[in-house]
Scaffold this active site. Structure first.
Site, mmCIF file in Angstrom:
data_model
loop_
_atom_site.group_PDB
_atom_site.id
_atom_site.type_symbol
_atom_site.label_atom_id
_atom_site.label_comp_id
_atom_site.label_asym_id
_atom_site.label_seq_id
_atom_site.Cartn_x
_atom_site.Cartn_y
_atom_site.Cartn_z
ATOM 1 N N LYS A 122 0.858 -1.184 0.000
ATOM 2 C CA LYS A 122 0.000 0.000 0.000
ATOM 3 C C LYS A 122 0.887 1.224 0.000
ATOM 4 O O LYS A 122 2.025 1.174 0.484
ATOM 5 C CB LYS A 122 -0.871 0.024 1.266
ATOM 6 C CG LYS A 122 -2.124 0.834 1.128
ATOM 7 C CD LYS A 122 -3.210 -0.026 0.519
ATOM 8 C CE LYS A 122 -4.503 0.665 0.338
ATOM 9 N NZ LYS A 122 -5.554 -0.309 -0.027
ATOM 10 N N ASP A 125 -6.831 4.055 -4.986
ATOM 11 C CA ASP A 125 -7.497 3.864 -3.698
ATOM 12 C C ASP A 125 -8.120 5.213 -3.353
ATOM 13 O O ASP A 125 -8.371 6.010 -4.264
ATOM 14 C CB ASP A 125 -6.501 3.366 -2.629
ATOM 15 C CG ASP A 125 -7.195 2.610 -1.500
ATOM 16 O OD1 ASP A 125 -7.936 3.235 -0.747
ATOM 17 O OD2 ASP A 125 -7.000 1.390 -1.392
HETATM 18 N N1 GLU Z 1 -7.234 -0.145 -3.619
HETATM 19 C C1 GLU Z 1 -7.935 -1.359 -3.904
HETATM 20 C C2 GLU Z 1 -7.969 -2.242 -2.660
HETATM 21 O O1 GLU Z 1 -7.813 -1.784 -1.549
HETATM 22 C C3 GLU Z 1 -7.400 -2.044 -5.135
HETATM 23 C C4 GLU Z 1 -5.977 -2.484 -5.058
HETATM 24 C C5 GLU Z 1 -5.429 -2.983 -6.379
HETATM 25 O O2 GLU Z 1 -6.158 -3.036 -7.353
HETATM 26 O O3 GLU Z 1 -4.252 -3.292 -6.396
HETATM 27 O O4 GLU Z 1 -8.243 -3.402 -2.749
#
Ligand code: GLU
Length: 422
Positions: A112, A152
């Site tokens: 993240k 996100d």
């Molecule tokens: N931000 C989204 C999540 O928390 C997608 C993450 C992604 O596609 O890598 O799952």
């Protein structure tokens, strides 16, 4: 677990997921070194972004990328641009991504990142400068086989397009798999924009089937009207025939017992900036929405909204978590005692990352699938995830969240063993 305990910061957001992890590790009787590897990040990069604002003034923004665990594959996870961003929050979400990818069985790890900034107060060109500099700052740790960001909170596909472009300028060749959630024209996947919501719809449908619950006409309250909540409203109406009676965003909540139409509320939000300007509804506070007497409650905004304080007052019989980490562990236990079915974030919000994975597969083969194929495979992945979770819950007599942890931790643990890390 004592040997490594002192190494983590105290009182951080990440503590919650570590407590849950500790329970999972104990149930699975894994060794202490496994707990250590699972409870600490593999790599953390922290820096700051400095840009000139449109008025010529310099501005500084803290920026992060944390790779939690890559035993199952390259790091994967979104980027948050949030004014209250903290390293503890990014750690918690990076850990959650590692379990999320594992629950749905993707060959990916968890990561993240984010920038502490208030997107709502930035101009388009200021946002573009921050996005481009983010990629320059983190260039060495990003890559299709290293760590792959995605959208996100407050990060949209346009911002992802700038980041792709910056990476490719530096890289010297096209590398669409370095980031997902791209616009279709730049190698995005069909259905990615609504994938988190769609994944949630598929999980809810499969869970209702299992429980013998008829969803048609059932009432729903959705907390949050961003990418997840907004699309969920439309898809829940279209696919499941649910009646959405309450929705909210950061300005407040609205309620109409006769139902709120997704197209009307979507238009109101687009035109006025908030759902609260919809006239044919009563206004209420965000906390009141959570306690409404509805069949399904969908937290689709930020974390920690169902807590010890309000868990006793939740009246919904099902909670579908589209947000990351909306329920605290104490609240979870209360909901379980009250026989409320929680469909945990690790599964219910995994539609986004699942289609991100499909996006990478399409990028790698440079061949793009029709929407129907993406949706069929997404439904399959979500249903498989639910089955694994339910089996685990039965086997160990635990609630759904702990079952999701057990599925994930077992998979990541096995991958670490096979790599010789343990
Ligand atoms: N931000 C989204 C999540 O928390 C997608 C993450 C992604 O596609 O890598 O799952």
């Amino acid at each position: 677990m004592s040997m490594f305990k002192g190494e983590r910061g105290r009182g951080e957001d990440v503590d919650l997921v570590i407590q849950q992890l500790e329970e999972a590790v104990e149930i699975l009787q894994l060794p202490e070194t496994a707990f250590y590897l699972l409870s600490t990040p593999e790599r953390e990069v922290r820096t700051r972004i400095t840009i000139k604002m449109d008025n010529g003034e310099p501005a500084v923004f803290p920026a992060y990328r944390i790779l939690w665990n890559s035993a199952c594959g390259p790091g994967k996870g979104g980027l948050r641009f949030h004014p209250e961003e903290t390293v503890g929050m990014i750690r918690k979400l990076a850990a959650l991504m590692s379990w999320k990818t594992a629950v749905v069985g993707l060959p990916l790890g968890g990561a993240k990142g984010g920038v502490k900034c208030d997107v709502k107060r930035l101009s388009v060109s200021e946002k573009e400068r921050i996005c481009r500099q983010y990629v320059r700052r983190f260039y060495d740790v990003l890559g299709p086989r290293l760590d792959v960001p995605a959208p996100d909170v407050y990060v949209d596909s346009r911002m992802i397009g700038w980041m792709l472009d910056e990476y490719e300028l530096r890289n010297g060749g096209k590398e669409p798999g370095v980031i997902t959630g791209k616009p279709l024209e730049l190698g995005g996947s069909s259905a990615r924009f609504e994938a988190t919501a769609r994944g949630g719809v598929y999980v809810l449908r499969a869970a209702a089937r299992r429980l013998g619950v008829e969803l048609e006409g059932k009432t729903v309250a959705i907390q949050g009207y961003g990418n997840a909540g907004g699309h969920f409203h439309r898809l829940a109406e279209e696919i499941l025939g649910l009646k959405i009676v309450a929705v909210s965003d950061s300005s407040g909540a609205i309620y109409n017992s006769h139902g709120l139409s997704a197209s009307e509320i979507g238009q109101c939000k687009a035109e006025t900036g908030s759902v609260i300007h919809w006239r044919e509804a009563d206004q209420m506070a965000n906390w009141e929405l959570l306690e409404l007497d509805v069949d399904v409650l969908v937290p689709a905004a930020l974390g920690d909204v169902i807590t010890m304080e309000n868990a006793e007052s939740i009246k919904a019989s099902m909670v579908l978590e589209l947000a990351n980490g909306p329920t605290t562990r104490e609240a979870d236990k209360i909901l379980a005692e009250r026989n409320i079915t929680v469909l945990p974030d690790m599964l219910s919000s995994a539609g986004g990352v699942t289609v991100s994975y499909f996006e990478q597969v399409q990028n790698a083969s440079n061949y793009y699938w029709p929407k129907k194929k993406v949706l069929t495979l997404l439904d399959q992945k979500m249903c498989e995830g639910l089955e694994k979770l339910m089996k685990m819950a039965d086997k160990h007599g635990v609630d759904n969240r702990m079952a999701a942890y057990l599925v994930a931790v077992q998979k990541v643990y096995q991958a670490m063993v096979l790599r010789g890390w343990l």
